[in-house]
Design a protein around this motif. Sequence first.
Motif, PDB file in Angstrom:
ATOM      1  N   ARG A  24     -40.247 -12.233 -39.190  1.00 44.05           N
ATOM      2  CA  ARG A  24     -41.361 -12.565 -38.304  1.00 44.05           C
ATOM      3  C   ARG A  24     -41.619 -14.059 -38.370  1.00 44.05           C
ATOM      4  O   ARG A  24     -41.668 -14.642 -39.440  1.00 44.05           O
ATOM      5  CB  ARG A  24     -42.615 -11.811 -38.726  1.00 44.05           C
ATOM      6  N   VAL A  25     -41.781 -14.657 -37.207  1.00 45.74           N
ATOM      7  CA  VAL A  25     -42.114 -16.072 -37.106  1.00 45.74           C
ATOM      8  C   VAL A  25     -43.374 -16.162 -36.267  1.00 45.74           C
ATOM      9  O   VAL A  25     -43.462 -15.558 -35.200  1.00 45.74           O
ATOM     10  CB  VAL A  25     -40.967 -16.871 -36.426  1.00 45.74           C
ATOM     11  N   ARG A  26     -44.367 -16.892 -36.766  1.00 43.93           N
ATOM     12  CA  ARG A  26     -45.618 -17.049 -36.030  1.00 43.93           C
ATOM     13  C   ARG A  26     -45.835 -18.526 -35.768  1.00 43.93           C
ATOM     14  O   ARG A  26     -45.790 -19.341 -36.679  1.00 43.93           O
ATOM     15  CB  ARG A  26     -46.802 -16.489 -36.819  1.00 43.93           C
ATOM     16  N   ILE A  32     -48.782 -16.947 -31.106  1.00 47.07           N
ATOM     17  CA  ILE A  32     -47.575 -16.239 -30.697  1.00 47.07           C
ATOM     18  C   ILE A  32     -46.758 -15.893 -31.929  1.00 47.07           C
ATOM     19  O   ILE A  32     -46.506 -16.743 -32.794  1.00 47.07           O
ATOM     20  CB  ILE A  32     -46.739 -17.098 -29.730  1.00 47.07           C
ATOM     21  N   ALA A  33     -46.335 -14.637 -32.007  1.00 50.20           N
ATOM     22  CA  ALA A  33     -45.483 -14.193 -33.102  1.00 50.20           C
ATOM     23  C   ALA A  33     -44.206 -13.618 -32.510  1.00 50.20           C
ATOM     24  O   ALA A  33     -44.235 -12.942 -31.484  1.00 50.20           O
ATOM     25  CB  ALA A  33     -46.188 -13.144 -33.947  1.00 50.20           C
ATOM     26  N   ILE A  34     -43.099 -13.919 -33.161  1.00 51.19           N
ATOM     27  CA  ILE A  34     -41.792 -13.438 -32.726  1.00 51.19           C
ATOM     28  C   ILE A  34     -41.223 -12.600 -33.858  1.00 51.19           C
ATOM     29  O   ILE A  34     -41.187 -13.049 -35.004  1.00 51.19           O
ATOM     30  CB  ILE A  34     -40.841 -14.616 -32.420  1.00 51.19           C
ATOM     31  N   GLU A  35     -40.797 -11.390 -33.531  1.00 50.00           N
ATOM     32  CA  GLU A  35     -40.222 -10.530 -34.550  1.00 50.00           C
ATOM     33  C   GLU A  35     -38.759 -10.275 -34.246  1.00 50.00           C
ATOM     34  O   GLU A  35     -38.362 -10.181 -33.098  1.00 50.00           O
ATOM     35  CB  GLU A  35     -41.005  -9.219 -34.640  1.00 50.00           C
TER      36      GLU A  35
END
Length: 125
Positions: A24-26, A32-35
Amino acid sequence: MTEQPMDWQELTNLTRGRPFVVERVRLTDGGIAIEGEFELPKLAQLTVEDQVFVTAFVRCHGSIKQMEQIFGVSYPTIKSRLNRITQMLDFVENDPAPSRADIIDRLRRGEITAQQALSEMEALT
């Protein structure tokens, strides 16, 4: 109370050189979070000590003589460590080969001939 981000050295120490995947990157300024599965760059996978060594090397503009002074070790020791770290890092191509789409675009714009385009396409395979 907000949670403080983990220091990169802390993460490196926790993993102890074992492979891991970031899931996970936030982004800090937009919520915005990217999983998914993200592999860290090779430099970030080095030990803390090796990251410090590489940083020092870059700050010294590659001067092994300065590195000898900073770390208090001999030229062969610096070279040996550089060689070991180099083996762990992938070479990044500065001038990657053009993609098929790039070749076709250049052909359409008249920048290359059909024969040149064919030769470049053949070189890709």
